[in-house]
Design a protein around this motif. Structure first.
Motif, PDB file in Angstrom:
ATOM      1  N   LYS A  28       0.820  -1.211   0.000  1.00 25.06           N
ATOM      2  CA  LYS A  28       0.000   0.000   0.000  1.00 25.06           C
ATOM      3  C   LYS A  28       0.854   1.261   0.000  1.00 25.06           C
ATOM      4  O   LYS A  28       0.433   2.294  -0.469  1.00 25.06           O
ATOM      5  N   THR A  29       2.045   1.184   0.557  1.00 24.40           N
ATOM      6  CA  THR A  29       2.903   2.355   0.588  1.00 24.40           C
ATOM      7  C   THR A  29       3.913   2.270  -0.548  1.00 24.40           C
ATOM      8  O   THR A  29       4.434   1.198  -0.849  1.00 24.40           O
ATOM      9  N   PRO A  30       4.181   3.395  -1.197  1.00 29.26           N
ATOM     10  CA  PRO A  30       5.134   3.372  -2.310  1.00 29.26           C
ATOM     11  C   PRO A  30       6.556   3.102  -1.816  1.00 29.26           C
ATOM     12  O   PRO A  30       6.922   3.497  -0.716  1.00 29.26           O
ATOM     13  N   GLY A  33      12.019   3.214  -4.754  1.00 30.02           N
ATOM     14  CA  GLY A  33      12.234   3.051  -6.193  1.00 30.02           C
ATOM     15  C   GLY A  33      11.064   3.555  -7.013  1.00 30.02           C
ATOM     16  O   GLY A  33      11.250   4.239  -8.021  1.00 30.02           O
ATOM     17  N   SER A  34       9.841   3.236  -6.568  1.00 33.48           N
ATOM     18  CA  SER A  34       8.665   3.688  -7.322  1.00 33.48           C
ATOM     19  C   SER A  34       8.526   5.203  -7.264  1.00 33.48           C
ATOM     20  O   SER A  34       8.106   5.836  -8.230  1.00 33.48           O
ATOM     21  N   GLU A  35       8.888   5.798  -6.129  1.00 39.23           N
ATOM     22  CA  GLU A  35       8.841   7.263  -6.013  1.00 39.23           C
ATOM     23  C   GLU A  35       9.828   7.917  -6.990  1.00 39.23           C
ATOM     24  O   GLU A  35       9.491   8.878  -7.679  1.00 39.23           O
ATOM     25  N   ILE A  36      11.033   7.388  -7.059  1.00 40.25           N
ATOM     26  CA  ILE A  36      12.056   7.943  -7.963  1.00 40.25           C
ATOM     27  C   ILE A  36      11.640   7.740  -9.420  1.00 40.25           C
ATOM     28  O   ILE A  36      11.805   8.644 -10.252  1.00 40.25           O
ATOM     29  N   ILE A  37      11.075   6.589  -9.727  1.00 43.22           N
ATOM     30  CA  ILE A  37      10.607   6.325 -11.094  1.00 43.22           C
ATOM     31  C   ILE A  37       9.494   7.301 -11.471  1.00 43.22           C
ATOM     32  O   ILE A  37       9.487   7.856 -12.573  1.00 43.22           O
ATOM     33  N   ASP A  38       8.559   7.537 -10.548  1.00 40.63           N
ATOM     34  CA  ASP A  38       7.473   8.491 -10.812  1.00 40.63           C
ATOM     35  C   ASP A  38       8.025   9.891 -11.056  1.00 40.63           C
ATOM     36  O   ASP A  38       7.566  10.607 -11.951  1.00 40.63           O
ATOM     37  N   LEU A  39       8.997  10.291 -10.266  1.00 43.79           N
ATOM     38  CA  LEU A  39       9.610  11.609 -10.463  1.00 43.79           C
ATOM     39  C   LEU A  39      10.322  11.682 -11.810  1.00 43.79           C
ATOM     40  O   LEU A  39      10.231  12.696 -12.518  1.00 43.79           O
ATOM     41  N   SER A  40      11.019  10.606 -12.177  1.00 44.48           N
ATOM     42  CA  SER A  40      11.729  10.584 -13.468  1.00 44.48           C
ATOM     43  C   SER A  40      10.750  10.693 -14.635  1.00 44.48           C
ATOM     44  O   SER A  40      10.996  11.428 -15.595  1.00 44.48           O
ATOM     45  N   ARG A  41       9.640   9.988 -14.536  1.00 44.98           N
ATOM     46  CA  ARG A  41       8.632  10.055 -15.599  1.00 44.98           C
ATOM     47  C   ARG A  41       8.039  11.459 -15.704  1.00 44.98           C
ATOM     48  O   ARG A  41       7.821  11.970 -16.808  1.00 44.98           O
ATOM     49  N   ALA A  42       7.770  12.062 -14.547  1.00 42.44           N
ATOM     50  CA  ALA A  42       7.217  13.421 -14.556  1.00 42.44           C
ATOM     51  C   ALA A  42       8.204  14.388 -15.191  1.00 42.44           C
ATOM     52  O   ALA A  42       7.804  15.279 -15.954  1.00 42.44           O
ATOM     53  N   ARG A  43       9.486  14.218 -14.915  1.00 45.35           N
ATOM     54  CA  ARG A  43      10.507  15.082 -15.529  1.00 45.35           C
ATOM     55  C   ARG A  43      10.577  14.842 -17.033  1.00 45.35           C
ATOM     56  O   ARG A  43      10.633  15.790 -17.825  1.00 45.35           O
TER      57      ARG A  43
END
Length: 64
Positions: A28-30, A33-43
């Motif tokens: 349930k909690t990110p 790695g998933s947080e960094i991937i999400d940030l990379s995609r947003a960038r």
């Protein structure tokens, strides 16, 4: 003979009901790695500037 039949029916019911149980193994909690991937995609999509990405990335790494 009757008890053997009852045992067989109970065993069959027990085994068949075990296949119906759903176990939720998802997290349930990110993860970091998933947080960094999400940030990379947003960038990559232009939603974050490089500066914003670096700042948020530092915050994510510091929070774990």
């Amino acid at each position: 003979m009757k008890s053997r039949f009852r045992f067989g029916v109970m065993l069959l019911l027990l085994l068949s009901s075990a296949a119906c149980v759903k176990v939720d193994t998802s997290s349930k909690t990110p993860t970091i790695g998933s947080e960094i991937i999400d940030l990379s995609r947003a960038r990559e999509l232009g939603k974050l500037s490089d500066r914003e990405y670096q700042e948020l990335r530092r915050k994510v790494l510091a929070s774990f």
